[in-house]
Design a protein around this motif. Structure first.
Motif: not given
Length: 175
Positions: A115-132
């Motif tokens: 669950a923690a890994k999933i949460g971290e990856l969701h955060k990473q995906l949101k940050n990628e979207t923000i950077d994009y």
């Protein structure tokens, strides 16, 4: 004769009731189908960025010049690579989570770790979207920035995530 008239009358009442019920049933099914069509049309009208032609979509919506098209194309390629990778990892983790939950005695510690890994990856995906988004915004004029903001608001409001390309590889989101 009166008994015959009663049966005849009852038969006609039954026929009328059956006909009424059938017509109501067909009417219900027809209107339900029409409502589904209307909902589908309304969904299609919502703004959606086609994943395969995202650069073309932005070029048309924002009236990009050739220099901006090149920038957007490269940003889109990089975002697609990174986001697809993250989505693939998320899918794998979701499968692990479901498999662990399916065990006779699931390991709570392992579930928390997944669950923690999933949460971290969701955060990473949101940050990628923000950077994009920020990188695209940087390449835009003031008017284009406003339109880009409207597009992203519509996309994120509808789906919460920017859609990823499906391409030749079929990726199924295991939500």
């Amino acid at each position: 004769m009166t008994i015959r008239n009663k049966y005849s009358m009852l038969l006609w009442v039954i026929v009328i009731l059956v006909a009424t019920n059938l017509s109501m049933g067909f009417s219900f099914l027809y209107h339900r189908q029409q409502d589904k069509k209307l909902m589908y049309e309304v969904k299609e009208e919502k703004l959606e960025v086609p994943a395969q032609q995202r650069t073309r979509f932005f070029r048309e919506q924002l009236d990009l010049d050739p220099r901006q098209v090149i920038i957007f194309r490269e940003l889109n390629r990089e975002f697609n690579r990174t986001a697809w990778n993250i989505q693939h990892q998320l899918s794998s983790l979701r499968i692990q989570l479901v498999n662990e939950l399916g065990d006779e005695q699931p390991d709570k510690e392992k579930l928390n770790s997944i669950a923690a890994k999933i949460g971290e990856l969701h955060k990473q995906l949101k940050n990628e979207t923000i950077d994009y988004y920020m990188a695209m915004k940087e390449a835009c004029s003031k008017e284009q920035k406003e339109k880009l903001n409207d597009i992203f608001n519509a996309i994120l409001e509808k789906n919460e995530d920017v859609r990823l390309p499906q391409g030749g590889r079929r990726y199924r989101n295991n939500r």
